[in-house]
Structure formats: structure tokens, C-alpha cells
Design a protein around this motif. Structure first.
Motif, PDB file in Angstrom:
ATOM      1  N   VAL A 242      11.934  -3.829  -3.025  1.00 12.05           N
ATOM      2  CA  VAL A 242      11.377  -2.575  -2.518  1.00 12.05           C
ATOM      3  C   VAL A 242      12.466  -1.519  -2.560  1.00 12.05           C
ATOM      4  CG1 VAL A 242      10.281  -1.410  -0.565  1.00 12.05           C
ATOM      5  CG2 VAL A 242       9.784  -3.826  -1.014  1.00 12.05           C
ATOM      6  N   ILE A 243      12.192  -0.417  -3.257  1.00 14.00           N
ATOM      7  CA  ILE A 243      13.173   0.655  -3.424  1.00 14.00           C
ATOM      8  C   ILE A 243      12.838   1.793  -2.465  1.00 14.00           C
ATOM      9  CG2 ILE A 243      14.175   2.316  -5.036  1.00 14.00           C
ATOM     10  CD1 ILE A 243      13.444   0.377  -7.294  1.00 14.00           C
ATOM     11  N   ASP A 249      12.289  10.640   0.248  1.00 18.61           N
ATOM     12  CA  ASP A 249      11.086   9.950   0.706  1.00 18.61           C
ATOM     13  C   ASP A 249      10.463   9.111  -0.408  1.00 18.61           C
ATOM     14  OD1 ASP A 249       9.472   9.294   2.859  1.00 18.61           O
ATOM     15  OD2 ASP A 249       7.915  10.719   2.273  1.00 18.61           O
ATOM     16  N   TYR A 250      11.319   8.593  -1.283  1.00 17.09           N
ATOM     17  CA  TYR A 250      10.851   7.763  -2.408  1.00 17.09           C
ATOM     18  C   TYR A 250      10.637   6.330  -1.926  1.00 17.09           C
ATOM     19  CZ  TYR A 250      10.815   5.578  -7.075  1.00 17.09           C
ATOM     20  OH  TYR A 250      10.481   4.874  -8.210  1.00 17.09           O
ATOM     21  N   ARG A 251       9.485   5.773  -2.243  1.00 10.50           N
ATOM     22  CA  ARG A 251       9.216   4.363  -1.971  1.00 10.50           C
ATOM     23  C   ARG A 251       8.520   3.763  -3.195  1.00 10.50           C
ATOM     24  NH1 ARG A 251       7.523   1.108   2.838  1.00 10.50           N
ATOM     25  NH2 ARG A 251       7.650   3.009   4.071  1.00 10.50           N
ATOM     26  N   GLY A 252       9.157   2.767  -3.796  1.00  9.94           N
ATOM     27  CA  GLY A 252       8.577   2.121  -4.964  1.00  9.94           C
ATOM     28  C   GLY A 252       8.734   0.615  -4.884  1.00  9.94           C
ATOM     29  N   TYR A 253       7.904  -0.086  -5.640  1.00  7.71           N
ATOM     30  CA  TYR A 253       7.902  -1.546  -5.639  1.00  7.71           C
ATOM     31  C   TYR A 253       8.238  -2.031  -7.039  1.00  7.71           C
ATOM     32  CZ  TYR A 253       5.487  -0.347  -1.373  1.00  7.71           C
ATOM     33  OH  TYR A 253       5.171   0.214  -0.160  1.00  7.71           O
ATOM     34  N   ALA A 254       9.409  -2.667  -7.144  1.00  6.55           N
ATOM     35  CA  ALA A 254       9.921  -3.074  -8.448  1.00  6.55           C
ATOM     36  C   ALA A 254       9.549  -4.516  -8.754  1.00  6.55           C
ATOM     37  CB  ALA A 254      11.441  -2.908  -8.482  1.00  6.55           C
ATOM     38  N   GLY A 255       9.315  -4.786 -10.047  1.00  2.00           N
ATOM     39  CA  GLY A 255       9.007  -6.143 -10.477  1.00  2.00           C
ATOM     40  C   GLY A 255       8.642  -6.170 -11.941  1.00  2.00           C
ATOM     41  N   GLY A 273      -6.542  -7.724   2.379  1.00  4.12           N
ATOM     42  CA  GLY A 273      -7.738  -6.999   1.976  1.00  4.12           C
ATOM     43  C   GLY A 273      -7.577  -5.511   1.808  1.00  4.12           C
ATOM     44  N   ARG A 274      -6.354  -5.008   1.828  1.00  8.79           N
ATOM     45  CA  ARG A 274      -6.134  -3.570   1.678  1.00  8.79           C
ATOM     46  C   ARG A 274      -6.168  -3.162   0.206  1.00  8.79           C
ATOM     47  NH1 ARG A 274      -0.528  -3.449   4.789  1.00  8.79           N
ATOM     48  NH2 ARG A 274      -0.378  -5.342   3.514  1.00  8.79           N
ATOM     49  N   THR A 275      -6.510  -1.906  -0.048  1.00  7.71           N
ATOM     50  CA  THR A 275      -6.505  -1.348  -1.402  1.00  7.71           C
ATOM     51  C   THR A 275      -5.813   0.009  -1.374  1.00  7.71           C
ATOM     52  OG1 THR A 275      -8.650  -0.248  -1.149  1.00  7.71           O
ATOM     53  CG2 THR A 275      -8.656  -2.499  -2.032  1.00  7.71           C
ATOM     54  N   ILE A 305       2.665   1.775   2.486  1.00  6.31           N
ATOM     55  CA  ILE A 305       2.260   0.479   3.017  1.00  6.31           C
ATOM     56  C   ILE A 305       3.478  -0.424   3.093  1.00  6.31           C
ATOM     57  CG2 ILE A 305       0.786  -1.531   2.622  1.00  6.31           C
ATOM     58  CD1 ILE A 305      -1.113   0.339   1.095  1.00  6.31           C
ATOM     59  N   ASP A 306       3.601  -1.152   4.174  1.00 10.10           N
ATOM     60  CA  ASP A 306       4.762  -2.005   4.396  1.00 10.10           C
ATOM     61  C   ASP A 306       4.617  -3.307   3.623  1.00 10.10           C
ATOM     62  OD1 ASP A 306       7.151  -2.929   5.311  1.00 10.10           O
ATOM     63  OD2 ASP A 306       6.352  -3.661   7.226  1.00 10.10           O
ATOM     64  N   LEU A 307       5.057  -3.282   2.378  1.00 15.34           N
ATOM     65  CA  LEU A 307       5.065  -4.480   1.542  1.00 15.34           C
ATOM     66  C   LEU A 307       6.489  -4.968   1.388  1.00 15.34           C
ATOM     67  CD1 LEU A 307       2.633  -3.278  -1.286  1.00 15.34           C
ATOM     68  CD2 LEU A 307       2.077  -4.759   0.656  1.00 15.34           C
ATOM     69  N   ILE A 308       6.667  -6.282   1.173  1.00 24.59           N
ATOM     70  CA  ILE A 308       7.994  -6.874   1.059  1.00 24.59           C
ATOM     71  C   ILE A 308       8.090  -7.729  -0.198  1.00 24.59           C
ATOM     72  CG2 ILE A 308       8.363  -6.860   3.556  1.00 24.59           C
ATOM     73  CD1 ILE A 308       7.737  -9.861   3.553  1.00 24.59           C
ATOM     74  N   ARG A 309       9.330  -8.124  -0.523  1.00 27.44           N
ATOM     75  CA  ARG A 309       9.566  -9.020  -1.653  1.00 27.44           C
ATOM     76  C   ARG A 309       8.724 -10.279  -1.495  1.00 27.44           C
ATOM     77  NH1 ARG A 309      13.154 -10.971  -5.557  1.00 27.44           N
ATOM     78  NH2 ARG A 309      13.398 -13.233  -5.498  1.00 27.44           N
TER      79      ARG A 309
END
Length: 433
Positions: A242-243, A249-255, A273-275, A305-309
């Protein structure tokens, strides 16, 4: 050659497809000589390397070139005359480029073969014409089927030592095709070759007028290059990192995209169940409108959204969470794994605690009797097992040569890899047909 001509030639070279292949076979089937022959006949050997092989061959009293010397590079390999590790070789023709994983033949190195096959689109199995299909042929064919390889070439080597006999070749061909069919390996090719003399490896043989099929190299040049149809699957993006950049205020999800395709504006499905919607796709080369299988990207989403590795961003066919699943595993450790053994399960970017709750059976490669409900499985065994995990895991059946559904079992204390696994996969073991 003029500049425009050079540019066109460069463009043609750059446009060539790359095929990943693996060689496998039993001990003394001539696999190293076969790989050396491919390298030599495609002019993929440097002049000084070839001169060194010529000198060493002469010193050993070898008539002509010992092409296996081009392959067995480790000292232990040269001294024993065997291959003991996976080595990657690179060669090319006018039609395409090749990455070849050269794997060992000894049964105790089957785990190395699994490594080579796992990234390959084509497997070339070698057998000695004098011995035909043996245990290692069955084992390596099982591994190919297990890992989803559908194109297998059987090179019946040393055909010169049986006087180029068509009868010998046809008997081996019949047995192999039957075995491949039982394992659902659908695209098979059987070629009589002499790696030592060069028959039907890169050049057509003049010693077998009864064989009118292609050489091994011709098959490799023309087989369809495939990524295992991972593009056709639903979108799968396990988060690796998670970057966050608070100043902007940058939030990105790397993979890396494991399967499917995603575009800016697409709706993606998250845990619980979130979209949300994909607003940006960032890459090392700049922003993208669309990204697909194999691309390493950063996704930016419409909501914070609070997502994690370890968590999964997916398409509408997002897999369900489970605490237990069936799988097929290949033993990679030097010790036995018992039913009930605690493990860590590495699935995608997730790492969770679990245990091997049951071992249903260990496949018998020799075709006598499977070991039903054994107490344990060991190194190089192929076993059907049940895995329990301590946290919800969104697993799905193995598909597209490991694009989804593959995992590792890891020792909880040492961190050693114990087994490679395939979710929900069941390998048929019907050798008797």
C-alpha cells in the motif's frame, strides 16, 4: 546493409515471440546432449565456448563434440556426468526466441523438475529408445499434467542405437500417447531423434524415411505461445504493497495482475462485499487506461478504503472465503509431512497459519496401488490432501498454469518450503489403461 534495412531487421527481431520450455527425462537419456545439440545447431554457442568443448572432448577421447559439455556447467555435474540443478538456457531462431529450463533426471531431484515445469509452456520429455517409457517418464508427465502444461513433446532419443527401428519407435509412441490421454495432456508430439548425431533435433534426419513428421525445433517454432489463458479469467489483483503519500493525499495499491484485465472506470470487488471504482492505473511508464495479466501496476480507487497487503481486489466473480480446502501437493522438503502437521500457507500475497488436516492418498507413479490415507507424504511425492487455515482465505481452483489456485506450504519455525500445492486439483492416476 542500409539504415532502413537495419531498422526493419531490428523490428523483426524485437517482434519475435518468446516460448518458455522445459526438458526432462530419466538418467542417461541424453538430455544434456539434446540441449547442447539445440544450442549448437541454432548457432547459440560462442566461438570460444565451442573451442573449449572441442579441446575437452578431444582430451577425453570423445569422437567429435561432446555437446553435453555445453550444458553441465557445475563442477559436480561435469565430474559425475549428470545434471543436478535447474539451469536456464537461451537460444533463438529467425521465428522466435526460447527460454529453456534444463532440469535433472534423478528421481531425488523431481522437486527441481517441478520448478522448471512451473514456468513452462511446453515440456520436452526424453526417453532412451532402448528402454522406452520408464518411471521418470511417468513422473515427469504427471508433473506436467499437474501444473497444467498441455503441450508435451516426447523425444525418443538414441534411436540410432536400435538401428533406427520404426517398430521400436511406434511401440513407445503408442504407450506414451495412452499415458498422456489418461492425464488429459491433449497436445502431444512424438519424434524419433539422435541428439548425438543430430537426427530430427534441428535438422531432418536422412536415416528414417518412415518418419515424415517435423523436427523437435520445428514443433517448438510453430506451437502456439500461450500464457495459459489467464487473460480469459476474471480480474485478480492481490495487493503487495500500500503506497501512501500524505503530502499529496496519494493512496495506491501496488501489485501484479494475476488474471484478467482492468480498466479505468471499472467496478472492482473488495473484501466484505464492498465495491468501488478504479480511478487511475499507474505504472513505471506512466498512467494506463487498461492493464492485464502480468503487469505490475498501482491501482487508485474512488473511495479511501483501508486495504492491506494480502487482500484481494477482484472482478465480479470474486472467490468466496474458506477455512478449509482440498488440494494436490508435491513434496519439496527432505522430511515427511504428517497428517495434522502445522504449516503456514502462502497463497498469493497472503500468509496464514494452517495445518495439513488429512492426507487422502499418495499417487503411485509405478501404477501398482495408490497409498490410500497414508500417515505422511515425503520428498517428491504427489499427494491429495486437505488443508485447514486459521483465517479466511479466498482460494479458488487451480487454473491457467498457476495464474490462480497455486500455493506453498511453509514450515512455521524454519521458514523452509515444504510443498507446492494446487487448490482443488485432482490428478488422475490411471496407468493401467
Amino acid at each position: 546493409m542500409t539504415a532502413p534495412t537495419l531498422n526493419k531487421a531490428s523490428e523483426k527481431i524485437a517482434a519475435r515471440e518468446t516460448l518458455r520450455l522445459c526438458t526432462a527425462g530419466s538418467v542417461d537419456d541424453g538430455k544434456s546432449t539434446f540441449v547442447g545439440r539445440l544450442l549448437h545447431d541454432t548457432k547459440s554457442v560462442l566461438a570460444d565456448q565451442l573451442a573449449s568443448v572441442e579441446r575437452t572432448s578431444a582430451d577425453r577421447g570423445f569422437e567429435g563434440l561432446d555437446l553435453s559439455l555445453l550444458v553441465d556447467g557445475l563442477r559436480a555435474e561435469r565430474e559425475q556426468g549428470i545434471t543436478i540443478d535447474v539451469a536456464y538456457r537461451y537460444f533463438a531462431t529467425d521465428k522466435r526466441t526460447f527460454i529453456l529450463a534444463d532440469t535433472p533426471g534423478h528421481v531425488q531431484y523431481t522437486r527441481n523438475t517441478v520448478t522448471g515445469v512451473s514456468t513452462s509452456q511446453v515440456v520436452v520429455l526424453l526417453v532412451d529408445a532402448r528402454h522406452g517409457v520408464v518411471e521418470q517418464t511417468r513422473r515427469h508427465l504427471s508433473v506436467a499434467a499437474l501444473l497444467g502444461v498441455r503441450t508435451v513433446i516426447l523425444a525418443v532419443n538414441k534411436i540410432d542405437l536400435v538401428d533406427y527401428s520404426e517398430e521400436v519407435f511406434r511401440n513407445i509412441e503408442k504407450e506414451f500417447v495412452s499415458l498422456a490421454s489418461a492425464l488429459d495432456v491433449t497436445d502431444t508430439h512424438v519424434v524419433p531423434i539422435s541428439a548425438l548425431k543430430g537426427d530430427n533435433v534441428a535438422e531432418a534426419s536422412t536415416n528414417m524415411d518412415w518418419y515424415t513428421g517435423p523436427t523437435v525445433l520445428e514443433i517448438l517454432e510453430n506451437v502456439e505461445v500461450s500464457r495459459g489463458r489467464a487473460h480469459d479469467l476474471g480480474f485478480r489483483f492481490p495487493i503487495q504493497y500500500v503506497i501512501r503519500e500524505h503530502a499529496s493525499d496519494y493512496r495506491g495499491y501496488a501489485g501484479t495482475i494475476n488474471a484478467g484485465t482492468v480498466s479505468v472506470g471499472d467496478t472492482v470487488y473488495l473484501p466484505e462485499g464492498r465495491t468501488t471504482e478504479v480511478t487511475h492505473i499507474d505504472s513505471a511508464d506512466g498512467p494506463l487506461q487498461t492493464a492485464s495479466v502480468g503487469e505490475a501496476v498501482v491501482l487508485r480507487l474512488a473511495q479511501e478504503i483501508d486495504l492491506i497487503r494480502g487482500e484481494l481486489i477482484a472482478g465480479s466473480d470474486r472467490p468466496e472465503s474458506v477455512r478449509s480446502f482440498n488440494a494436490t501437493v508435491v513434496g519439496l522438503a527432505d522430511r515427511d509431512i504428517k497428517a495434522g502437521a502445522p504449516v503456514k500457507v502462502r497463497y498469493g500475497t497472503q500468509l496464514v497459519r494452517g495445518r495439513v488436516s488429512a492426507i487422502e492418498r499418495v499417487l503411485d507413479i509405478d501404477g501398482v496401488n495408490d497409498n490410500e490415507a497414508p500417515a505422511s507424504y515425503g520428498l517428491n511425492d504427489i499427494a491429495h490432501v486437505r488443508i485447514d487455515v486459521a483465517a479466511d482465505l479466498e482460494v479458488e481452483d487451480y487454473a491457467a498454469r498457476g495464474a490462480i489456485g497455486s500455493f506453498l506450504l511453509i514450515d512455521q519455525s524454519s521458514g523452509d518450503t515444504l510443498a507446492a500445492g494446487l487448490v482443488g486439483h485432482r490428478l488422475r492416476n490411471n496407468w493401467s489403461i
